[in-house]
Design a protein around this motif. Structure first.
Motif, short mmCIF file in Angstrom:
data_model
loop_
_atom_site.label_atom_id
_atom_site.label_comp_id
_atom_site.label_asym_id
_atom_site.label_seq_id
_atom_site.Cartn_x
_atom_site.Cartn_y
_atom_site.Cartn_z
N HIS A 180 -19.02 10.21 23.63
CA HIS A 180 -19.09 9.82 24.69
C HIS A 180 -20.13 10.32 25.84
O HIS A 180 -20.07 9.35 25.94
CB HIS A 180 -17.30 10.67 24.88
N ALA A 181 -19.81 11.28 25.73
CA ALA A 181 -21.10 12.23 27.05
C ALA A 181 -22.27 11.48 26.88
O ALA A 181 -22.87 10.92 27.61
CB ALA A 181 -20.72 13.80 27.06
N VAL A 240 -14.93 15.23 30.25
CA VAL A 240 -15.01 16.11 29.14
C VAL A 240 -15.52 17.61 29.57
O VAL A 240 -15.68 17.41 30.55
CB VAL A 240 -16.35 15.15 27.97
N THR A 241 -15.52 18.15 28.63
CA THR A 241 -15.50 19.65 29.24
C THR A 241 -17.07 19.76 29.47
O THR A 241 -18.26 18.81 28.85
CB THR A 241 -15.52 20.60 27.79
N ARG A 242 -17.30 20.33 29.47
CA ARG A 242 -19.43 21.36 30.34
C ARG A 242 -19.75 21.78 28.67
O ARG A 242 -21.11 20.94 29.04
CB ARG A 242 -19.23 22.16 31.73
N ALA A 243 -18.79 21.96 28.17
CA ALA A 243 -19.88 22.40 26.94
C ALA A 243 -20.34 21.00 25.98
O ALA A 243 -21.40 21.22 25.79
CB ALA A 243 -18.65 23.07 25.85
N SER A 244 -19.41 19.68 26.20
CA SER A 244 -19.51 19.15 25.51
C SER A 244 -21.07 18.41 26.41
O SER A 244 -21.87 17.29 26.12
CB SER A 244 -18.58 18.19 25.62
N VAL A 245 -20.64 18.24 27.82
CA VAL A 245 -21.73 17.96 28.80
C VAL A 245 -23.49 18.35 28.33
O VAL A 245 -24.30 17.91 27.68
CB VAL A 245 -21.85 17.75 30.41
N ARG A 246 -22.85 19.63 28.35
CA ARG A 246 -24.27 20.42 27.22
C ARG A 246 -24.67 20.01 25.87
O ARG A 246 -26.00 19.95 26.54
CB ARG A 246 -24.56 21.63 27.57
N ALA A 247 -23.70 19.57 25.41
CA ALA A 247 -24.73 19.40 23.83
C ALA A 247 -25.14 17.94 24.02
O ALA A 247 -26.23 17.91 23.89
CB ALA A 247 -23.50 18.83 22.86
N ALA A 248 -24.84 17.21 24.69
CA ALA A 248 -25.65 15.92 25.37
C ALA A 248 -26.54 15.95 25.80
O ALA A 248 -27.52 15.61 25.44
CB ALA A 248 -24.26 14.69 26.01
N LEU A 249 -26.77 17.36 26.84
CA LEU A 249 -28.30 17.08 27.71
C LEU A 249 -29.54 17.20 26.37
O LEU A 249 -30.94 16.96 26.39
CB LEU A 249 -27.92 18.07 28.80
N ILE A 250 -29.05 18.41 25.62
CA ILE A 250 -29.61 19.24 24.52
C ILE A 250 -30.02 17.17 23.17
O ILE A 250 -31.29 18.27 23.28
CB ILE A 250 -28.86 20.28 24.10
#
Length: 216
Positions: free
Chosen positions: A16-17, A47-57
């Motif tokens: 989603h992110a 969503v969680t920060r972890a989800s955003v971080r994974a999307a950014l990667i």
């Protein structure tokens, strides 16, 4: 029955992110060099920060985001020199797709290209550069699709995503649509004539013109 997983967690949240961020960058809603703050994005997307971080990667691997050590992430800035280099790569791959499309496209697909060419001509005549830019993008997408060359299509999607800002800037430049129109009509006519050599040559002429415009 087990409840459906909340969109705020897990792979669903990351996707989603990822979709929201990618679309915002490609639409120009997030400007080059704009900081991407994980806390703010997590709250925005639910969503969680972890989800955003994974999307950014993942977006970093696509060339849309850059992660700077100890400073977080930002929308990647694509320089003119890099845009030219990317367009040179596009020239080889899109030329291949046009040549393949000239052989593989159905009569209905060739008619669709003709309709897009007519719509582009109308957009130029009506002085609608944004509409023209969207149709321009659509013609290239259809040619890639009709080629059946999936490897080239996937590579081009990654390259083109990095050029979105330059594409809009060129579209709004006075006189650019008129010049670009004749180049696109030549591409369409060569594919409709089922002439792969002429189709590839027309693409190379068009993208050579894009490179000249980028350098101006």
């Amino acid at each position: 029955m087990q409840k459906e997983a909340r969109p705020g967690t897990g792979e669903q949240a990351k996707q989603h992110a990822l979709v929201q961020l990618r679309q915002a960058i490609l639409r120009g809603e997030m400007a080059p060099a704009q900081r991407l703050v994980e806390n703010e994005l997590a709250e925005q997307f639910g969503v969680t920060r972890a989800s955003v971080r994974a999307a950014l990667i993942e977006l970093e691997s696509e060339g849309l985001v850059e992660r700077i050590r100890n400073r977080g992430s930002r929308v990647r800035v694509v320089t003119v020199e890099e845009a030219v280099a990317i367009t040179e790569c596009r020239m080889a791959l899109e030329g291949l797709c046009a040549a393949k499309a000239a052989i593989a496209a159905s009569d209905e697909q060739l008619a669709e290209l003709g309709d897009l060419g007519a719509a582009m001509s109308k957009a130029v005549a009506d002085g609608e550069p944004v509409t023209y830019s969207e149709l321009n993008h659509e013609v290239h997408a259809r040619i890639r699709e009709f080629s059946g060359q999936q490897v080239a299509v996937e590579l081009l999607e990654r390259l083109n995503a990095q050029l979105v800002r330059h594409r809009f800037q060129l579209a709004l430049r006075p006189g650019r649509s008129q010049q670009s129109l004749s180049e696109h009509l030549a591409m369409i006519e060569a594919i409709q004539a089922r002439d792969p050599q002429a189709a590839e040559a027309a693409v190379r002429v068009h993208l050579g013109s894009v490179i000249d415009a980028l350098r101006d």
